[in-house]
Motif scaffolding. Structure first.
Motif, PDB file in Angstrom:
ATOM      1  N   ASP A 236       0.498  -1.205   0.416  1.00 38.79           N
ATOM      2  CA  ASP A 236       0.164   0.013  -0.334  1.00 38.79           C
ATOM      3  C   ASP A 236       0.659   1.092  -0.121  1.00 38.79           C
ATOM      4  O   ASP A 236       2.088   1.220   0.539  1.00 38.79           O
TER       5      ASP A 236
ATOM      6  N   GLY B  11       0.600   5.287   0.831  1.00 40.19           N
ATOM      7  CA  GLY B  11      -0.311   6.293   2.129  1.00 40.19           C
ATOM      8  C   GLY B  11       0.557   7.112   2.433  1.00 40.19           C
ATOM      9  O   GLY B  11       1.648   7.517   2.196  1.00 40.19           O
TER      10      GLY B  11
ATOM     11  N   ASP C 162      -4.133   7.516   5.858  1.00 40.46           N
ATOM     12  CA  ASP C 162      -4.959   6.965   5.151  1.00 40.46           C
ATOM     13  C   ASP C 162      -3.647   6.064   4.634  1.00 40.46           C
ATOM     14  O   ASP C 162      -3.017   6.314   3.322  1.00 40.46           O
TER      15      ASP C 162
ATOM     16  N   ASP D 274      -3.397   3.168   1.989  1.00 42.97           N
ATOM     17  CA  ASP D 274      -3.424   3.005   0.673  1.00 42.97           C
ATOM     18  C   ASP D 274      -4.177   4.479   0.240  1.00 42.97           C
ATOM     19  O   ASP D 274      -5.040   4.164  -0.735  1.00 42.97           O
ATOM     20  N   TYR D 275      -3.853   5.022   0.257  1.00 46.67           N
ATOM     21  CA  TYR D 275      -4.435   6.836  -0.164  1.00 46.67           C
ATOM     22  C   TYR D 275      -3.948   6.388  -1.525  1.00 46.67           C
ATOM     23  O   TYR D 275      -5.066   6.583  -2.873  1.00 46.67           O
TER      24      TYR D 275
ATOM     25  N   ALA E  64      -3.067   0.723  -4.034  1.00 48.14           N
ATOM     26  CA  ALA E  64      -3.883  -0.637  -2.245  1.00 48.14           C
ATOM     27  C   ALA E  64      -3.486  -1.574  -3.188  1.00 48.14           C
ATOM     28  O   ALA E  64      -4.431  -2.348  -4.257  1.00 48.14           O
TER      29      ALA E  64
ATOM     30  N   ALA F 266      -5.178   3.749  -6.654  1.00 45.65           N
ATOM     31  CA  ALA F 266      -6.286   4.032  -5.714  1.00 45.65           C
ATOM     32  C   ALA F 266      -7.621   4.577  -5.810  1.00 45.65           C
ATOM     33  O   ALA F 266      -7.756   5.921  -7.017  1.00 45.65           O
ATOM     34  N   VAL F 267      -8.734   4.496  -5.878  1.00 43.25           N
ATOM     35  CA  VAL F 267     -10.064   5.303  -5.963  1.00 43.25           C
ATOM     36  C   VAL F 267     -10.115   7.015  -5.198  1.00 43.25           C
ATOM     37  O   VAL F 267     -10.277   7.333  -5.699  1.00 43.25           O
ATOM     38  N   THR F 268      -9.172   7.005  -4.067  1.00 39.53           N
ATOM     39  CA  THR F 268      -9.185   7.800  -3.796  1.00 39.53           C
ATOM     40  C   THR F 268      -7.755   8.686  -3.817  1.00 39.53           C
ATOM     41  O   THR F 268      -7.690  10.018  -2.773  1.00 39.53           O
ATOM     42  N   ALA F 269      -7.014   7.708  -4.703  1.00 44.48           N
ATOM     43  CA  ALA F 269      -5.656   9.070  -5.467  1.00 44.48           C
ATOM     44  C   ALA F 269      -6.132  10.433  -6.080  1.00 44.48           C
ATOM     45  O   ALA F 269      -6.268  10.280  -7.523  1.00 44.48           O
ATOM     46  N   LYS F 270      -6.305  10.778  -5.236  1.00 39.94           N
ATOM     47  CA  LYS F 270      -6.596  12.624  -6.015  1.00 39.94           C
ATOM     48  C   LYS F 270      -5.630  13.373  -4.947  1.00 39.94           C
ATOM     49  O   LYS F 270      -4.343  13.232  -4.133  1.00 39.94           O
TER      50      LYS F 270
ATOM     51  N   LEU G   9      -3.811  15.557  -3.228  1.00 38.33           N
ATOM     52  CA  LEU G   9      -3.883  15.262  -1.197  1.00 38.33           C
ATOM     53  C   LEU G   9      -2.911  16.756  -0.948  1.00 38.33           C
ATOM     54  O   LEU G   9      -1.530  17.216  -0.984  1.00 38.33           O
TER      55      LEU G   9
END
Length: 144
Positions: free
Chosen positions: A75, A77, A81, A83-84, A87, A102-106, A108
């Motif tokens: 992971d 992140g 988080d 696995d931000y 993942a 990852a779906v959350t990878a925007k 940061l």
């Protein structure tokens, strides 16, 4: 669980801007294995300043699990988080490159000085005792 610091490969913690030169920076670190990685081990990037916006993360790994049926996953992140950005990547099973997916990878925004971390989510079936894990973080520094 152990935490390992990567060796900074950038000049003064950041290489000159890339792309169109509008302030984008990159910092890279490499960790050379001294022993096999294990479940929950963490490899940290060099520190990135508070106020930076992380845009992308690239991990390059050698074969970290030499078993015929490798099990290691990674992971990527940060503290809040793990696995931000990435993942359960299988990049360490044969070696290769993984990017933020990852779906959350925007983008940061870091609110404190922090590192981007590679976490061994699933341990190796047969851990390699030599090899490397490199991490490159592409970001806008504060006030860019």
């Amino acid at each position: 669980m152990a935490t390992f610091k990567s060796t900074n490969t950038g000049a003064a913690n950041a290489v000159p801007g890339i792309g169109d030169g509008h302030g984008i920076k990159a910092v890279s670190g490499v960790y050379s294995l001294a022993a096999a990685l294990a479940l929950n081990d963490v490899i940290q990037s060099p520190i990135i300043a508070a106020g930076s916006t992380v845009l992308d993360v690239i991990v390059v790994a050698t074969d970290l699990d030499t078993n015929g049926t490798p099990t290691i996953t990674l992971d990527v992140g940060y503290g809040d988080d793990p696995d931000y950005f990435i993942a359960a990547s299988t990049v360490g099973q044969a070696g290769g490159v993984a990017r933020a997916s990852a779906v959350t990878a925007k983008p940061l925004l870091l609110t404190a000085n922090d590192t981007i971390d590679v976490l061994v989510k699933a341990g190796p079936a047969t851990g390699a005792t030599t090899g490397t894990v490199s991490i490159t973080v592409i970001f806008f520094p504060p006030n860019a």
